[in-house]
Design a protein around this motif. Structure first.
Motif, mmCIF file in Angstrom:
data_model
loop_
_atom_site.group_PDB
_atom_site.id
_atom_site.type_symbol
_atom_site.label_atom_id
_atom_site.label_comp_id
_atom_site.label_asym_id
_atom_site.label_seq_id
_atom_site.Cartn_x
_atom_site.Cartn_y
_atom_site.Cartn_z
ATOM 1 N N ILE A 79 -12.278 2.821 -0.335
ATOM 2 C CA ILE A 79 -11.070 3.628 -0.585
ATOM 3 C C ILE A 79 -11.142 4.934 0.211
ATOM 4 C CG2 ILE A 79 -9.747 4.861 -2.351
ATOM 5 C CD1 ILE A 79 -9.480 1.788 -2.502
ATOM 6 N N GLU A 80 -12.304 5.564 0.210
ATOM 7 C CA GLU A 80 -12.461 6.818 0.968
ATOM 8 C C GLU A 80 -12.323 6.558 2.474
ATOM 9 O OE1 GLU A 80 -14.468 5.789 -1.437
ATOM 10 O OE2 GLU A 80 -14.047 7.276 -2.997
ATOM 11 N N ILE A 81 -12.876 5.439 2.931
ATOM 12 C CA ILE A 81 -12.762 5.083 4.352
ATOM 13 C C ILE A 81 -11.291 4.874 4.737
ATOM 14 C CG2 ILE A 81 -13.209 3.178 5.967
ATOM 15 C CD1 ILE A 81 -16.033 2.989 4.704
ATOM 16 N N LEU A 82 -10.557 4.202 3.872
ATOM 17 C CA LEU A 82 -9.123 3.997 4.151
ATOM 18 C C LEU A 82 -8.380 5.331 4.145
ATOM 19 C CD1 LEU A 82 -8.408 0.765 2.055
ATOM 20 C CD2 LEU A 82 -8.569 0.961 4.545
ATOM 21 N N GLU A 83 -8.763 6.187 3.219
ATOM 22 C CA GLU A 83 -8.116 7.502 3.161
ATOM 23 C C GLU A 83 -8.370 8.273 4.457
ATOM 24 O OE1 GLU A 83 -9.151 9.678 -0.336
ATOM 25 O OE2 GLU A 83 -7.392 10.981 -0.145
ATOM 26 N N SER A 115 0.428 8.309 2.731
ATOM 27 C CA SER A 115 0.288 8.268 4.187
ATOM 28 C C SER A 115 1.619 7.958 4.861
ATOM 29 C CB SER A 115 -0.731 7.199 4.585
ATOM 30 O OG SER A 115 -0.756 7.063 5.988
ATOM 31 N N ARG A 116 1.814 8.539 6.019
ATOM 32 C CA ARG A 116 2.973 8.173 6.846
ATOM 33 C C ARG A 116 2.774 6.786 7.440
ATOM 34 N NH1 ARG A 116 3.473 12.027 11.791
ATOM 35 N NH2 ARG A 116 1.668 10.818 12.444
ATOM 36 N N SER A 117 1.514 6.398 7.602
ATOM 37 C CA SER A 117 1.189 5.116 8.231
ATOM 38 C C SER A 117 1.167 3.993 7.197
ATOM 39 C CB SER A 117 -0.189 5.191 8.896
ATOM 40 O OG SER A 117 -0.175 6.114 9.948
ATOM 41 N N SER A 118 1.396 2.801 7.686
ATOM 42 C CA SER A 118 1.435 1.644 6.803
ATOM 43 C C SER A 118 0.032 1.207 6.408
ATOM 44 C CB SER A 118 2.157 0.491 7.510
ATOM 45 O OG SER A 118 2.892 -0.266 6.589
ATOM 46 N N LEU A 119 -0.118 0.828 5.152
ATOM 47 C CA LEU A 119 -1.345 0.188 4.672
ATOM 48 C C LEU A 119 -0.993 -1.248 4.323
ATOM 49 C CD1 LEU A 119 -4.256 0.026 3.558
ATOM 50 C CD2 LEU A 119 -3.366 0.926 1.395
ATOM 51 N N GLU A 120 -1.634 -2.178 5.009
ATOM 52 C CA GLU A 120 -1.365 -3.596 4.774
ATOM 53 C C GLU A 120 -2.577 -4.215 4.083
ATOM 54 O OE1 GLU A 120 1.501 -4.806 5.573
ATOM 55 O OE2 GLU A 120 2.268 -3.517 7.168
ATOM 56 N N ILE A 121 -2.310 -5.012 3.060
ATOM 57 C CA ILE A 121 -3.374 -5.777 2.398
ATOM 58 C C ILE A 121 -3.109 -7.250 2.703
ATOM 59 C CG2 ILE A 121 -4.594 -6.231 0.253
ATOM 60 C CD1 ILE A 121 -4.552 -3.271 1.013
ATOM 61 N N ARG A 122 -4.089 -7.870 3.340
ATOM 62 C CA ARG A 122 -3.927 -9.269 3.746
ATOM 63 C C ARG A 122 -4.904 -10.140 2.975
ATOM 64 N NH1 ARG A 122 -3.861 -10.088 10.095
ATOM 65 N NH2 ARG A 122 -5.225 -11.869 9.733
ATOM 66 N N VAL A 123 -4.383 -11.106 2.285
ATOM 67 C CA VAL A 123 -5.190 -11.927 1.388
ATOM 68 C C VAL A 123 -5.250 -13.361 1.933
ATOM 69 C CG1 VAL A 123 -5.417 -12.790 -0.968
ATOM 70 C CG2 VAL A 123 -4.502 -10.496 -0.574
ATOM 71 N N LEU B 245 12.897 -10.260 9.509
ATOM 72 C CA LEU B 245 12.249 -9.092 8.901
ATOM 73 C C LEU B 245 10.784 -9.345 8.573
ATOM 74 C CD1 LEU B 245 12.357 -10.389 5.932
ATOM 75 C CD2 LEU B 245 14.346 -8.948 5.567
ATOM 76 N N GLU B 246 10.269 -10.492 9.001
ATOM 77 C CA GLU B 246 8.890 -10.822 8.624
ATOM 78 C C GLU B 246 7.857 -9.949 9.344
ATOM 79 O OE1 GLU B 246 7.954 -12.581 6.125
ATOM 80 O OE2 GLU B 246 10.027 -13.082 5.652
ATOM 81 N N ASN B 247 8.241 -9.339 10.453
ATOM 82 C CA ASN B 247 7.264 -8.488 11.142
ATOM 83 C C ASN B 247 7.383 -7.016 10.743
ATOM 84 O OD1 ASN B 247 9.657 -8.027 12.391
ATOM 85 N ND2 ASN B 247 8.860 -8.112 14.484
ATOM 86 N N LEU B 248 8.202 -6.741 9.729
ATOM 87 C CA LEU B 248 8.279 -5.358 9.233
ATOM 88 C C LEU B 248 6.937 -4.947 8.630
ATOM 89 C CD1 LEU B 248 11.667 -5.240 7.289
ATOM 90 C CD2 LEU B 248 11.045 -3.787 9.187
ATOM 91 N N PRO B 249 6.454 -3.761 8.934
ATOM 92 C CA PRO B 249 5.270 -3.265 8.216
ATOM 93 C C PRO B 249 5.599 -3.084 6.736
ATOM 94 C CG PRO B 249 5.759 -1.915 10.148
ATOM 95 C CD PRO B 249 6.939 -2.820 9.938
ATOM 96 N N ALA B 250 4.551 -3.019 5.919
ATOM 97 C CA ALA B 250 4.746 -2.961 4.465
ATOM 98 C C ALA B 250 5.650 -1.803 4.056
ATOM 99 C CB ALA B 250 3.391 -2.848 3.771
ATOM 100 N N LYS B 251 5.468 -0.673 4.684
ATOM 101 C CA LYS B 251 6.244 0.504 4.267
ATOM 102 C C LYS B 251 7.735 0.278 4.490
ATOM 103 C CE LYS B 251 3.835 4.712 4.491
ATOM 104 N NZ LYS B 251 3.937 5.187 3.117
ATOM 105 N N GLU B 252 8.088 -0.221 5.653
ATOM 106 C CA GLU B 252 9.493 -0.469 5.958
ATOM 107 C C GLU B 252 10.016 -1.648 5.128
ATOM 108 O OE1 GLU B 252 7.256 0.375 8.147
ATOM 109 O OE2 GLU B 252 8.088 1.797 9.608
#
Lengths: 287, 258
Positions: A79-83, A115-123, B245-252
């Motif tokens: 979590i800290e690394i992601l932060e 964050s302004r940037s996107s955080l994606e969780i891929r499962v 829309l499948e390539n939208l990042p999570a935030k968008e």
């Protein structure tokens, strides 16, 4: 003399970080890096190591980071690394989804919001029911992964579900089948990414390794498209150095150097996995 | 200098007419279209004819390149099979309904354009300066990456489109990146209006995004009478993306309904 095409690095768009090394809570029968409990061929990377790699890559204009392993959520400082990372760039975590506790999901949602940037969780999901998935990942894995996916979706994190496409069916039909199955499991907005199977790591024992014909050997230069492969825009780092891509972190010849700026040279596409990537046009990235 | 820029008309001739009227009243010194004239909407020749009559200089987007050369698909850059299936329907319809004369004109459009204004080097492109179909999403680009891209391509101000979502980033170096949005479909915000950008280059860079209302119900009916996918029509009527829309990042993606 054997001749293989050489893939130039156009620009470092993506850096893969093998943050958890080869340590994982599962021992999947097809794992291309042969990860599992007690597997420490690649050690975990410390928060300081990751921070240094992130800074190194940002200096080269990197667009985003991917965190993998092993299982990243085994890392005590994830979590800290992601932060740290999200302060500067988008980040994606690749996980088996079995360790997503309520407090971790709460932390992830907080990081995503701040964050302004996107955080994606891929499962990762290797089958649409327990029998198929658990045959790869072990008894009980499916139930825990689906629970993790539901909790992620309920928190608004909208996970990407990575499914391995091993059959010959049409990609659109396969996608619809995945969506239908996930819908029946209570997931209303899953995002699907499909990956081919790679004949690396434990998969070479489960089925087989690459045959000699599965190679880019003698591909004519005029026929080679240098914009087709992810290694034209990525590198991967582990505690052991810099590798050409996340698939080849544990393969002979995959390591390119110690520092990122030592790995800007073209990479000879001599591995069977290069053949899979080239033929399928796949990328490990989210797109 | 006051520069206006819009992209992604997607055959929405009614939105284009509304934007052209807004531009006439807005007092911009210069306007540019950043490409992708066809796709999605009905009667592609109507928007192309109106754009050409306006005299607004235009870039060649991926759709224009593909329709111009009849390349077989739109080269939108999607990876999801459902997105690609809808994109193919868009492309096939657009190609079949675009005149040879308009297609020849599209083939000759420039891919990028440079100008200087307010002491800044301005670079206009469709997707990105390095790839016409690259998606520059706001949440998926680090400052470091945008700084690199601007430096690599000699730009102090970079204007792009292609994603359909408008945003502006002032970078630490003083450079700016503006995604001007698209006027062919709404911005996945539950509103039926479409968006374009105005940039003022005098004593710094000021960016404002203009939302423009148009007769979206008439467009929806035209789309229905042309048997375009009901999913496209729903987007025009509701302001929510239903396809591609499948390539939208999570935030968008989280900001939308689907």
């Amino acid at each position: 003399m054997e001749r293989f095409p050489a893939q130039p690095l156009h620009h470092l768009d993506v850096l893969w970080i093998q943050v958890a090394g080869t340590l994982c809570n599962l021992s999947c029968t097809h794992c291309f890096v042969t990860c599992g409990p007690g597997e420490r061929r690649h050690p975990m990377m410390s928060r300081g190591e990751v921070r240094a790699r992130v800074a190194e890559a940002l200096g080269m204009g990197v667009r985003e980071f991917y965190f993998t392993g092993g299982e990243p959520f085994l890392h005590p400082d994830l979590i800290e690394i992601l932060e740290d990372t999200l302060a500067s760039a988008p980040a994606t975590v690749l996980t088996n989804g079995t360790l997503l506790t309520a407090s971790r999901i709460e932390s992830l949602r907080r990081l995503s919001d701040e964050s302004r940037s996107s955080l994606e969780i891929r499962v990762s999901l290797d089958g649409l029911d327990a029998a198929a998935h658990d045959a790869f990942r072990g008894a009980g894995a499916f139930a825990r992964t689906i629970e993790g996916l539901r909790d992620l979706e309920a928190s608004g994190l909208l996970p990407i579900v990575t499914v391995t496409h091993t059959g010959d069916d049409d990609p659109l039909v396969f996608r619809e089948r995945c969506l239908h199955a996930l819908g029946a499991l209570g997931l209303s907005r899953p995002r699907i990414k499909t990956l081919p199977m790679f004949r690396l790591g434990r998969e070479t024992t489960r089925t087989r390794g690459y045959a000699e014909i599965e190679s880019l050997r003698d591909l004519p230069e005029s026929a080679f498209d240098p914009h087709r492969l992810q290694c034209g825009s990525c590198r991967a780092v582990s505690a052991k150095g810099v590798h050409v891509c996340p698939l080849l972190v544990d393969e002979p010849g995959g390591r390119m150097g110690e520092r990122l700026d030592q790995t800007l040279t073209p990479f000879k596409l001599s591995h069977g996995a290069c053949f899979t990537c080239y033929v399928t046009g796949m990328t490990c990235g989210n797109g | 200098m006051r520069l206006a820029a819009f992209g992604g008309i997607y055959s929405n001739h009614l939105a284009l007419a509304a934007v052209l009227e807004d531009l006439r009243q807005g007092g911009s010194d210069l306007a540019w279209c950043l490409g992708d004239l066809g796709g999605f909407g009905p009667h592609p020749d109507r928007a192309v004819a109106a754009l050409r009559s306006s005299g607004i200089p235009t870039l060649r987007g991926n759709m224009d390149d593909s329709v111009g050369h009849a390349r077989g698909d739109c080269d939108c850059g999607y990876t999801d099979p459902r997105d690609n299936a809808f994109a193919q329907r868009s492309y096939d319809y657009t190609l079949a309904h675009t005149s040879p004369e308009h297609r020849a004109w599209m083939r000759d459009l420039p891919e990028c354009h440079r100008l200087e204004a307010g002491g800044r080097r301005v670079l206009l492109c469709h997707g990105s300066p390095r790839r016409v179909n690259e998606f520059l999403w706001e949440s998926a680009c680090s400052d470091a990456f945008l700084e690199w891209m601007c430096a690599e391509h000699g730009a102090d101000l970079l204007l792009c489109s292609h994603t359909g979502l408008h945003w502006h980033r002032a970078l630490p170096s003083g450079r700016h990146v503006v995604n001007v949005g698209t006027i062919g479909r709404p911005a996945n915000d539950g509103r039926t209006e479409v968006w374009y950008a105005r940039v003022e280059l005098e004593d710094g860079v000021r960016v404002d995004f203009r939302s423009v209302a148009y007769d979206h119900e008439s467009l929806a009916r035209e789309m229905e009478s042309e048997a375009l996918p009901p999913e496209f029509v729903e987007t025009i009527r509701t302001g929510w993306w239903t396809t591609c829309l499948e390539n939208l990042p999570a935030k968008e993606r989280r900001a939308g309904r689907f």
